[in-house]
Scaffold this motif. Structure first.
Motif, PDB file in Angstrom:
ATOM      1  N   GLU A 264       0.813  -1.217   0.000  1.00 13.81           N
ATOM      2  CA  GLU A 264       0.000   0.000   0.000  1.00 13.81           C
ATOM      3  C   GLU A 264       0.848   1.269   0.000  1.00 13.81           C
ATOM      4  N   LYS A 265       2.083   1.196   0.496  1.00 17.57           N
ATOM      5  CA  LYS A 265       2.939   2.372   0.497  1.00 17.57           C
ATOM      6  C   LYS A 265       3.376   2.769  -0.910  1.00 17.57           C
ATOM      7  N   ARG A 269      -3.868   6.636  -2.870  1.00 13.91           N
ATOM      8  CA  ARG A 269      -5.056   6.497  -2.038  1.00 13.91           C
ATOM      9  C   ARG A 269      -6.311   6.550  -2.901  1.00 13.91           C
ATOM     10  N   ASP A 270      -7.324   5.750  -2.547  1.00 13.59           N
ATOM     11  CA  ASP A 270      -8.604   5.756  -3.251  1.00 13.59           C
ATOM     12  C   ASP A 270      -9.273   7.115  -3.053  1.00 13.59           C
ATOM     13  N   SER A 275     -12.099  11.153   4.430  1.00 15.76           N
ATOM     14  CA  SER A 275     -10.840  11.497   5.087  1.00 15.76           C
ATOM     15  C   SER A 275     -10.653  10.755   6.406  1.00 15.76           C
ATOM     16  N   LYS A 279      -6.410   4.338   4.993  1.00 18.10           N
ATOM     17  CA  LYS A 279      -6.013   3.764   3.715  1.00 18.10           C
ATOM     18  C   LYS A 279      -5.980   2.243   3.821  1.00 18.10           C
TER      19      LYS A 279
END
Length: 409
Positions: A264-265, A269-270, A275, A279
């Motif tokens: 994921e890094k 971001r979707d 907010s 993530k």
């Protein structure tokens, strides 16, 4: 066993063989080389000795030209060959790098020069051999393309999309050839039917749960796409045929290791997540290796490969669920254990809509796994043939999240 019992057993065995083979189509996975040997004046040379040697395995086939100076070498496994032609009164002719593909039929003319048998003339092939006995369109992709091209998720479907007239992107786990639907494309591996469903042909297996289509790209020796006017052995297809040939061992030990990782890094971001929603986690591993080599040099060989697939990816799920007030009303109206069993898996809404229902939005993990194994053994028979046995196995598993419960396949 009595004579009558042996006859009954033989009859049952023959019946089983005939019934089992009734639905099979003869798929050609080897090459045939036809040749004409002559001198510099064009006169044919009967009695010339021909030796065709596979450069990888060292397995050779011998034949002598007939009274017309012609020879035929059928059932040659695909790969590069060295052809040696000898005849008294002529220089020895060596042709190296004859690349023969699966199902290919090639006709070549070889001219010998007058001289001593101990003198050698060596010619290295650089251009691909032209198919002269087949009117269809054939495109072959070999191990170089499979190893070097950056295919998405190392899937053979990405390799098929490189063929002219092939469309594999607009179809879910299928391939269309020459504008015909995916159901008109046949798929075989080493001459064996490899379609997931004969009535709805596709690359996917296990209802689309597999992550490695048909065969690991690490085990692919050649992918042949046949289009146009198809010969009789490709019965039942109208768009085209995809023939995959698995890799075999050679006289040299060879192996490989690979790893494909994503996290994921490394991903964006979707943009549709709020907010306050974290993530989602993403972990992707695709790993494995291969090993092949000789069991008995110039005679028996093995090749095996393993590919593992592990993926954990966050998914945004969305659904409309009842509020606590509506649940209490339902339980009061239907005070049965079955009612509570139906309501308990449903979460409470985190985005209100009305007094009775609301929206539930969350991120849950989808897990997908697959283990794929291919093992192949080859034996060069003393009669000149080749015996190959291929074993493949995949074990996919998927957990797909939903609003209520997770579904496992």
């Amino acid at each position: 066993m009595s004579h009558r019992a042996r006859r009954i057993f033989s009859l049952l065995f023959a019946t089983a063989v005939l019934v089992g083979s009734a639905g099979l189509h003869a798929q050609v996975t080897t090459a045939t080389l036809y040749g004409l040997v002559s001198d510099s004046t064009g006169a044919v040379l009967p009695g010339a000795s021909i030796t065709a040697t596979h450069q990888g395995t060292g397995v050779s086939r011998d034949i002598v030209t007939d009274e017309r100076g012609e020879f035929a070498l059928p059932a040659l496994p695909n790969g590069p060959y060295t052809l040696k032609i000898e005849m008294a009164g002529f220089k020895t002719h060596n042709r190296q790098g004859l690349q023969l593909g699966a199902g290919q039929t090639v006709r070549q003319t070889f001219v010998l020069e007058v001289g001593q048998l101990s003198e050698n003339i060596t010619i290295a092939e650089t251009a691909p051999l032209v198919e002269t006995a087949f009117s269809g369109q054939v495109e072959s992709l070999g191990t170089l393309e499979a190893r070097e091209l950056p295919l998405p998720r190392r899937n053979v479907q990405g390799l098929l999309g490189l063929s002219a007239g092939a469309d594999s992107g607009a179809i879910l786990r299928g391939v269309r050839l020459n504008g015909v639907g995916a159901g008109g494309t046949g798929i075989t591996v080493d001459g064996t039917e490899a379609n997931s469903n004969p009535e709805g042909r596709a690359l996917a297996q296990y209802g689309g749960q597999n992550q490695i289509d048909v065969i690991s790209i690490e085990a692919v020796e050649e992918v042949q796409v046949v289009k146009g006017v198809l010969p009789a052995e490709y019965g039942g297809v109208v768009g085209g045929q995809v023939n995959m040939i698995s890799r075999s061992g050679t006289n040299k030990f060879h192996g490989s290791l690979f790893e494909n990782y994503q996290g994921e890094k490394l991903l964006a971001r979707d943009p549709f997540l709020s907010s306050t929603t974290p993530k989602p986690a993403v972990k992707f591993h695709q790993f494995g290796g291969s090993l092949g080599g000789p069991i008995v040099r110039n005679r028996a060989f093995f090749f095996t490969t393993y590919e593992g697939y592990r993926e954990t990816a966050g998914m945004r799920i969305l659904g409309t669920v009842p509020t606590q007030a509506l649940r209490d009303q339902i339980l009061a109206a239907l005070p049965f254990p079955e009612t509570r069993i139906a309501l308990d898996p449903l979460p409470l809404p985190n985005e209100p809509l009305t007094a009775d229902v609301g929206r539930y939005v969350a991120v849950k993990n989808r897990e997908r796994r697959d283990n794929h194994v291919v093992a192949k053994g080859d034996l060069a028979l003393r009669s000149g043939g080749n015996l190959s046995v291929t074993y493949s196995r995949m074990r996919p598993f998927t957990v797909t999240p939903s609003v209520a419960i997770d579904g496992a396949n």
